[in-house]
Design a protein around this motif. Structure first.
Motif, PDB file in Angstrom:
ATOM      1  N   ASP A 144       0.794  -0.959  -0.028  1.00  0.00           N
ATOM      2  CA  ASP A 144      -0.036  -0.097  -0.001  1.00  0.00           C
ATOM      3  C   ASP A 144       0.829   1.274   0.020  1.00  0.00           C
ATOM      4  O   ASP A 144       0.469   2.197   0.407  1.00  0.00           O
ATOM      5  CB  ASP A 144      -1.132  -0.080   1.311  1.00  0.00           C
ATOM      6  CG  ASP A 144      -0.196   0.009   2.506  1.00  0.00           C
ATOM      7  OD1 ASP A 144       0.942  -0.316   2.508  1.00  0.00           O
ATOM      8  OD2 ASP A 144      -0.708   0.534   3.718  1.00  0.00           O
ATOM      9  N   THR A 147      -0.833   3.679  -2.536  1.00  0.00           N
ATOM     10  CA  THR A 147      -1.947   4.157  -2.428  1.00  0.00           C
ATOM     11  C   THR A 147      -2.260   4.769  -1.148  1.00  0.00           C
ATOM     12  O   THR A 147      -3.124   5.675  -0.797  1.00  0.00           O
ATOM     13  CB  THR A 147      -2.845   2.768  -2.153  1.00  0.00           C
ATOM     14  OG1 THR A 147      -2.252   1.823  -1.393  1.00  0.00           O
ATOM     15  CG2 THR A 147      -3.207   2.234  -3.794  1.00  0.00           C
ATOM     16  N   PRO A 151       0.932   8.722  -1.158  1.00  0.00           N
ATOM     17  CA  PRO A 151       0.061   8.969  -2.110  1.00  0.00           C
ATOM     18  C   PRO A 151       0.675   9.984  -2.870  1.00  0.00           C
ATOM     19  O   PRO A 151       0.117  10.103  -3.944  1.00  0.00           O
ATOM     20  CB  PRO A 151      -1.114   9.515  -1.428  1.00  0.00           C
ATOM     21  CG  PRO A 151      -0.817   9.656  -0.092  1.00  0.00           C
ATOM     22  CD  PRO A 151       0.456   8.766   0.526  1.00  0.00           C
ATOM     23  N   LYS A 156       5.176   5.912  -8.900  1.00  0.00           N
ATOM     24  CA  LYS A 156       4.855   4.506  -8.182  1.00  0.00           C
ATOM     25  C   LYS A 156       4.438   3.389  -9.189  1.00  0.00           C
ATOM     26  O   LYS A 156       4.441   3.392 -10.457  1.00  0.00           O
ATOM     27  CB  LYS A 156       3.095   4.827  -7.931  1.00  0.00           C
ATOM     28  CG  LYS A 156       3.002   5.988  -7.021  1.00  0.00           C
ATOM     29  CD  LYS A 156       1.500   6.176  -6.876  1.00  0.00           C
ATOM     30  CE  LYS A 156       1.319   7.599  -6.002  1.00  0.00           C
ATOM     31  NZ  LYS A 156       0.032   7.976  -5.756  1.00  0.00           N
ATOM     32  N   LYS A 206      -3.435  -3.383  -4.351  1.00  0.00           N
ATOM     33  CA  LYS A 206      -3.978  -2.890  -5.707  1.00  0.00           C
ATOM     34  C   LYS A 206      -3.059  -1.805  -6.055  1.00  0.00           C
ATOM     35  O   LYS A 206      -2.422  -1.209  -5.361  1.00  0.00           O
ATOM     36  CB  LYS A 206      -5.421  -2.454  -5.428  1.00  0.00           C
ATOM     37  CG  LYS A 206      -5.772  -1.051  -4.835  1.00  0.00           C
ATOM     38  CD  LYS A 206      -6.918  -0.818  -5.030  1.00  0.00           C
ATOM     39  CE  LYS A 206      -7.421   0.575  -4.163  1.00  0.00           C
ATOM     40  NZ  LYS A 206      -8.430   1.143  -3.951  1.00  0.00           N
ATOM     41  N   ALA A 208      -2.049   1.904  -7.364  1.00  0.00           N
ATOM     42  CA  ALA A 208      -2.572   3.191  -7.202  1.00  0.00           C
ATOM     43  C   ALA A 208      -3.124   3.593  -8.630  1.00  0.00           C
ATOM     44  O   ALA A 208      -2.722   3.201  -9.807  1.00  0.00           O
ATOM     45  CB  ALA A 208      -1.450   4.111  -6.642  1.00  0.00           C
TER      46      ALA A 208
END
Ligand code: DC
Length: 240
Positions: A144, A147, A151, A156, A206, A208
């Motif tokens: 993560d 994400t 962020p 990424k 997942k 980003a």
């Protein structure tokens, strides 16, 4: 108080971060480490934090579903990452005990995956992970990173590969270490861990929305590294 806090926050966000997320067996551990070394940047292996927590939970006989006790342990976790050289692989200490190798077992990985689904545990580890953001830059490895934790990362990356290929790589890795396992067991466990990491309610694995996805199924480590290096100039010059 506020102006200096704002200044601190803006200084933090000007420090570049490259995040590598993805399931296990995609080579992201090796690649993020190699990239940190190449750039002479700091390195965060976020999975190691969850693994150390899992080991500490076992040592304290805390059940993997006891969210308050695990979150408390996470907040006060006496973990230290010791690096001799920026970007180098850290030695990891739990309460002054070297656990660098002890946290790499399949059990530790599976326990880490189980407790990492607990929201209070994830929350307790956020600041600790963000504190790794130090000049001149940071490369991170996790699930993560792009994400939730960083962020605003400069670049990424999300690495993926077919489940069969990832199981084959993990099996070979264990064989090279002299650990006896069969491919089917590895594949089943990997699938279970993936499902857990992808389906959890908070910070699921997942890409980003702005991540660059690299399918490594038919590529070796050198080929993926080359692809990453080719991508870098665009992102690093944009963010200077
Ligand atoms: O990357 P790893 O295999 O060392 O991670 C072990 C587990 O820790 C992984 O299955 C899920 C959890 N993890 C996580 O939830 N978030 C991260 N950023 C890193 C790892």
């Amino acid at each position: 108080m506020w102006p200096s806090l704002e200044l601190h926050t803006s200084l933090m966000s000007s420090i570049p971060v490259i995040t590598l997320d993805g399931p296990s067996g995609t080579g992201k551990g090796t690649l993020s480490q190699r990239l940190a070394q190449h750039l002479h940047w700091h390195f965060l292996d976020s999975g190691a934090l969850y693994r150390v927590l899992a080991l500490a939970a076992t040592q304290h006989t805390i059940h993997l579903t006891d969210e308050p006790a695990l979150a408390h342990l996470a907040q006060h976790l006496p973990v230290k990452f010791v690096v001799n050289q920026r970007g180098a692989h850290p030695l990891i200490f739990l309460d002054n005990q070297d656990v660098t190798h002890a946290i790499r077992t399949e059990k530790c990985g599976n326990d880490a995956s189980t407790l990492s689904a607990l929201p209070a545990v994830r929350q307790a580890l956020i600041d600790r992970q963000r504190a790794f953001r130090q000049a001149p830059g940071l490369v991170t490895d996790g699930r993560d990173m792009g994400t939730v934790i960083f962020p605003d990362a400069t670049l990424k990356l999300f690495l993926d590969a077919s489940p069969e290929e990832r199981a084959r790589r993990r099996h070979k890795q264990l064989q090279d270490k002299g650990v006896l396992t069969d491919l089917t067991t590895i594949q089943t466990e990997l699938q279970q861990r993936d499902d857990r990491d992808r389906q959890r309610a908070i910070a699921p694995l997942k890409p980003a929305a702005d991540a660059l996805i690299i399918d490594t199924t038919h590529l070796n480590i050198d080929e993926v590294f080359k692809q990453i290096l080719q991508t870098l100039p665009k992102f690093l010059t944009q963010n200077r």
